[in-house]
Design a protein around this motif. Structure first.
Motif, PDB file in Angstrom:
ATOM      1  N   LEU A 196       0.803  -1.218   0.000  1.00 12.87           N
ATOM      2  CA  LEU A 196       0.000   0.000   0.000  1.00 12.87           C
ATOM      3  C   LEU A 196       0.841   1.275   0.000  1.00 12.87           C
ATOM      4  O   LEU A 196       0.552   2.188  -0.781  1.00 12.87           O
ATOM      5  CB  LEU A 196      -0.985  -0.007   1.167  1.00 12.87           C
ATOM      6  N   PRO A 197       1.896   1.403   0.790  1.00 15.44           N
ATOM      7  CA  PRO A 197       2.720   2.619   0.715  1.00 15.44           C
ATOM      8  C   PRO A 197       3.357   2.805  -0.669  1.00 15.44           C
ATOM      9  O   PRO A 197       3.500   3.934  -1.142  1.00 15.44           O
ATOM     10  CB  PRO A 197       3.795   2.408   1.787  1.00 15.44           C
ATOM     11  N   ASP A 198       3.723   1.703  -1.311  1.00 19.43           N
ATOM     12  CA  ASP A 198       4.284   1.803  -2.658  1.00 19.43           C
ATOM     13  C   ASP A 198       3.250   2.323  -3.656  1.00 19.43           C
ATOM     14  O   ASP A 198       3.565   3.123  -4.524  1.00 19.43           O
ATOM     15  CB  ASP A 198       4.804   0.446  -3.132  1.00 19.43           C
ATOM     16  N   ILE A 199       2.013   1.864  -3.512  1.00 22.41           N
ATOM     17  CA  ILE A 199       0.947   2.317  -4.401  1.00 22.41           C
ATOM     18  C   ILE A 199       0.670   3.804  -4.181  1.00 22.41           C
ATOM     19  O   ILE A 199       0.540   4.573  -5.136  1.00 22.41           O
ATOM     20  CB  ILE A 199      -0.334   1.480  -4.187  1.00 22.41           C
ATOM     21  N   VAL A 200       0.591   4.209  -2.930  1.00 19.94           N
ATOM     22  CA  VAL A 200       0.368   5.622  -2.621  1.00 19.94           C
ATOM     23  C   VAL A 200       1.523   6.464  -3.155  1.00 19.94           C
ATOM     24  O   VAL A 200       1.320   7.530  -3.750  1.00 19.94           O
ATOM     25  CB  VAL A 200       0.171   5.830  -1.103  1.00 19.94           C
ATOM     26  N   GLY A 201       2.745   5.986  -2.984  1.00 18.68           N
ATOM     27  CA  GLY A 201       3.911   6.699  -3.505  1.00 18.68           C
ATOM     28  C   GLY A 201       3.886   6.807  -5.021  1.00 18.68           C
ATOM     29  O   GLY A 201       4.239   7.850  -5.584  1.00 18.68           O
ATOM     30  N   ALA A 202       3.454   5.741  -5.696  1.00 13.43           N
ATOM     31  CA  ALA A 202       3.370   5.768  -7.153  1.00 13.43           C
ATOM     32  C   ALA A 202       2.311   6.762  -7.630  1.00 13.43           C
ATOM     33  O   ALA A 202       2.518   7.482  -8.614  1.00 13.43           O
ATOM     34  CB  ALA A 202       3.068   4.377  -7.697  1.00 13.43           C
ATOM     35  N   VAL A 203       1.192   6.828  -6.929  1.00 17.57           N
ATOM     36  CA  VAL A 203       0.141   7.776  -7.297  1.00 17.57           C
ATOM     37  C   VAL A 203       0.619   9.211  -7.071  1.00 17.57           C
ATOM     38  O   VAL A 203       0.431  10.086  -7.930  1.00 17.57           O
ATOM     39  CB  VAL A 203      -1.164   7.490  -6.512  1.00 17.57           C
TER      40      VAL A 203
END
Length: 98
Positions: free
Chosen positions: A30-37
């Motif tokens: 989830l932190p990776d997804i938020v960072g990518a967004v």
């Protein structure tokens, strides 16, 4: 100034390289997804600003500044290519070792 981020194969290679090395577990990912967004939004804003103010930015930087920017963006594109090559070679050599 936005060359690797918004032109053809540059954005495709970045997305494939980052996606190929990403973890596949949702709670930990989830932190990776938020960072990518957030990163995608920052890139979109930078592309918008660079396109909107390209003439003013070019005058402000001058010929030397534009040359430096072009060289830096070219170096960034080479680094992305080396990362893709490294990922592919390591997977290939790992599969040959098995």
């Amino acid at each position: 100034m936005t060359l690797p981020a918004d032109r053809g194969a540059g954005i495709d290679s970045v997305a494939i390289t980052l996606g190929a090395n990403a973890a596949r577990h949702l709670p930990q990912n989830l932190p990776d997804i938020v960072g990518a967004v957030i990163g995608s939004l920052l890139i979109a804003v930078s592309v918008f600003v660079c396109y909107g103010f390209a003439d003013r930015l070019a005058r402000l930087l001058g010929a030397t500044g534009m040359s430096v920017i072009m060289r830096l963006s070219s170096f960034l594109l080479v680094c992305i290519g080396v990362q893709i090559l490294w990922n592919g070679a390591s997977v290939l050599l790992g599969s040959l070792a098995k």
